[in-house]
Write a protein that holds these residues in place. Structure first.
Motif, PDB file in Angstrom:
ATOM      1  N   GLN A 254      69.078  12.776 -12.695  1.00 59.01           N
ATOM      2  CA  GLN A 254      67.654  12.160 -12.724  1.00 59.01           C
ATOM      3  C   GLN A 254      66.840  13.173 -11.870  1.00 59.01           C
ATOM      4  N   MET A 255      67.149  13.669 -11.093  1.00 61.84           N
ATOM      5  CA  MET A 255      66.069  14.838 -10.533  1.00 61.84           C
ATOM      6  C   MET A 255      65.653  15.958 -11.427  1.00 61.84           C
ATOM      7  N   ARG A 256      66.694  16.322 -12.085  1.00 64.76           N
ATOM      8  CA  ARG A 256      66.351  17.499 -13.163  1.00 64.76           C
ATOM      9  C   ARG A 256      65.622  16.950 -14.249  1.00 64.76           C
ATOM     10  N   LEU A 257      65.812  15.568 -14.675  1.00 65.90           N
ATOM     11  CA  LEU A 257      64.848  15.181 -15.720  1.00 65.90           C
ATOM     12  C   LEU A 257      63.426  14.926 -15.157  1.00 65.90           C
ATOM     13  N   PHE A 258      63.411  14.121 -14.349  1.00 64.29           N
ATOM     14  CA  PHE A 258      62.151  13.871 -13.678  1.00 64.29           C
ATOM     15  C   PHE A 258      61.078  14.807 -13.049  1.00 64.29           C
ATOM     16  N   HIS A 259      61.884  15.692 -12.446  1.00 64.07           N
ATOM     17  CA  HIS A 259      61.149  17.006 -11.895  1.00 64.07           C
ATOM     18  C   HIS A 259      60.791  17.882 -13.248  1.00 64.07           C
ATOM     19  N   GLY A 260      61.774  17.824 -14.093  1.00 65.53           N
ATOM     20  CA  GLY A 260      61.239  18.879 -15.316  1.00 65.53           C
ATOM     21  C   GLY A 260      59.984  18.179 -16.118  1.00 65.53           C
ATOM     22  N   LEU A 261      60.085  16.853 -16.208  1.00 72.46           N
ATOM     23  CA  LEU A 261      58.893  16.294 -16.736  1.00 72.46           C
ATOM     24  C   LEU A 261      57.579  16.366 -16.037  1.00 72.46           C
ATOM     25  N   GLU A 262      57.729  16.391 -14.640  1.00 76.60           N
ATOM     26  CA  GLU A 262      56.700  16.569 -13.851  1.00 76.60           C
ATOM     27  C   GLU A 262      56.019  18.035 -13.845  1.00 76.60           C
ATOM     28  N   LEU A 263      57.058  18.994 -13.990  1.00 78.27           N
ATOM     29  CA  LEU A 263      56.956  20.406 -13.927  1.00 78.27           C
ATOM     30  C   LEU A 263      56.123  20.651 -15.434  1.00 78.27           C
ATOM     31  N   LEU A 264      56.655  20.133 -16.463  1.00 78.29           N
ATOM     32  CA  LEU A 264      55.999  20.195 -17.753  1.00 78.29           C
ATOM     33  C   LEU A 264      54.606  19.950 -17.827  1.00 78.29           C
ATOM     34  N   ALA A 265      54.446  18.509 -17.144  1.00 79.49           N
ATOM     35  CA  ALA A 265      53.065  17.912 -17.154  1.00 79.49           C
ATOM     36  C   ALA A 265      52.139  18.914 -16.364  1.00 79.49           C
ATOM     37  N   ASP A 266      52.691  19.413 -15.190  1.00 77.66           N
ATOM     38  CA  ASP A 266      51.791  20.302 -14.135  1.00 77.66           C
ATOM     39  C   ASP A 266      51.468  21.428 -15.056  1.00 77.66           C
ATOM     40  N   GLY A 267      52.312  22.170 -15.669  1.00 77.43           N
ATOM     41  CA  GLY A 267      52.228  23.590 -16.282  1.00 77.43           C
ATOM     42  C   GLY A 267      51.120  23.439 -17.647  1.00 77.43           C
ATOM     43  N   LEU A 268      51.241  22.275 -18.287  1.00 74.73           N
ATOM     44  CA  LEU A 268      50.507  22.183 -19.551  1.00 74.73           C
ATOM     45  C   LEU A 268      48.959  21.769 -18.948  1.00 74.73           C
ATOM     46  N   VAL A 269      48.652  20.963 -18.153  1.00 82.53           N
ATOM     47  CA  VAL A 269      47.416  20.486 -17.449  1.00 82.53           C
ATOM     48  C   VAL A 269      46.838  21.811 -16.955  1.00 82.53           C
ATOM     49  N   TYR A 270      47.539  22.430 -16.012  1.00 83.79           N
ATOM     50  CA  TYR A 270      46.912  23.706 -15.443  1.00 83.79           C
ATOM     51  C   TYR A 270      46.367  24.561 -16.302  1.00 83.79           C
ATOM     52  N   ALA A 271      47.494  24.835 -17.154  1.00 83.25           N
ATOM     53  CA  ALA A 271      47.271  25.929 -18.182  1.00 83.25           C
ATOM     54  C   ALA A 271      46.086  25.765 -18.997  1.00 83.25           C
ATOM     55  N   GLY A 272      45.713  24.491 -19.357  1.00 79.31           N
ATOM     56  CA  GLY A 272      44.606  23.804 -20.068  1.00 79.31           C
ATOM     57  C   GLY A 272      43.246  23.888 -19.412  1.00 79.31           C
ATOM     58  N   MET A 273      43.486  23.730 -17.985  1.00 83.75           N
ATOM     59  CA  MET A 273      42.161  23.868 -17.239  1.00 83.75           C
ATOM     60  C   MET A 273      41.914  25.561 -17.107  1.00 83.75           C
TER      61      MET A 273
END
Length: 287
Positions: A254-273
């Motif tokens: 659960q931690m690896r999945l939800f943290h992974g989704l969180e970090l993926l969203a972080d990376g894509l939104v931050y890179a987009g900005m």
């Protein structure tokens, strides 16, 4: 097809380079007076080694597009990509782990410094192999190019970029918090809950480090802004998730999945900005 088939022999070489760097670091750091910290409770060195091998090859796959699209010579690409990987995957994660974990790797300043330096040579060796195996396809070297053309343009963009990462981090962190907060509240897996007074300056500091190592990638990029956004976003995700998700096999799924989704969203939104703020368009790059 031939390019994808070439990954079959290139990726093991990247994994081997990573492990040579780790082996040399493990030899050199004790000679400098560092004592290796204890491994996380309940882990096995052999299994960690296996996951590091898998993780280093995943990093190579995701970093290959960055290496192919940087309009610079081998040395420049190696330097900038190594700093990018080391800061995102080791320095930034160790700084955060000081407040989120009590494990031996970050139980003291000396142990935290050991953990950071222990990933320096692996980052250098891995990225050296990546830039050697995944070279630009006939792209000429050039001077870096950015969107801002004045001091005022630089100042407001830098301010916006420094605020972006903390905002993105907190927004997506709060979204997944109900799904994983129980592990932190119970102190399982050597986890802890930091105070907001610690988190805000920490994320601002990490944001500055991340911006400094991302700007060279953006400046030397040869390609569309959309490709830059995706390549940079997935690279940030892979690096920030290397120790927290990809190789942390002892954490529950659960931690690896939800943290992974969180970090993926972080990376894509931050890179987009970052792409929107700093990346020059293709016409400007050709001048």
């Amino acid at each position: 097809m031939m390019r994808y088939l070439s990954f079959l022999w290139k990726l093991p070489l990247c994994g081997l380079a990573f492990f040579i760097g780790m082996a040399l670091g493990g030899i050199l750091l004790p000679t400098l007076g560092f004592t290796p910290p204890a491994m996380p409770a309940g882990t096995d060195a052999g299994i960690i080694t296996y996951w590091f091998l898998i993780g280093s090859m995943i990093l190579a796959v995701i970093l290959a597009p960055l290496s192919r699209r940087l309009g610079a010579g081998w040395l420049i690409r190696w330097l900038f990509l190594s700093l990018f990987v080391w800061v995102f995957s080791a320095v930034g994660m160790v700084l955060e782990s000081f407040f989120f974990m009590t494990t031996g790797a970050v139980s003291s300043l000396e142990n935290g410094l050991f953990t950071m330096l222990n990933f320096l040579l692996p980052s250098l060796f891995l990225c050296g192999m990546i830039v050697s195996l995944f070279r630009p396809d006939g792209m000429p070297t050039r001077q870096p190019s950015f969107a801002p053309s004045s001091l005022a343009g630089w100042l407001w963009r830098i301010a916006a970029a420094l605020l972006t990462y903390p905002l993105v981090y907190f927004i997506f962190g709060l979204l997944v918090q109900p799904l994983i907060v129980g592990f932190y509240a119970a102190g399982q897996y050597e986890l802890a809950i930091p105070a907001w007074g610690q988190m805000i300056p920490l994320q601002l500091g990490r944001s500055l480090l991340f911006l400094l190592v991302s700007l060279p990638i953006i400046g030397f990029w040869q390609g569309s802004r959309r490709t830059l956004w995706l390549s940079l976003g997935f690279a940030i995700f892979a690096c920030t998730g290397f120790m927290a998700v990809i190789t942390a096999y002892w954490f529950p799924w659960q931690m690896r999945l939800f943290h992974g989704l969180e970090l993926l969203a972080d990376g894509l939104v931050y890179a987009g900005m970052l792409t929107w703020l700093f990346a020059a368009n293709q016409a400007d790059r050709k001048r």
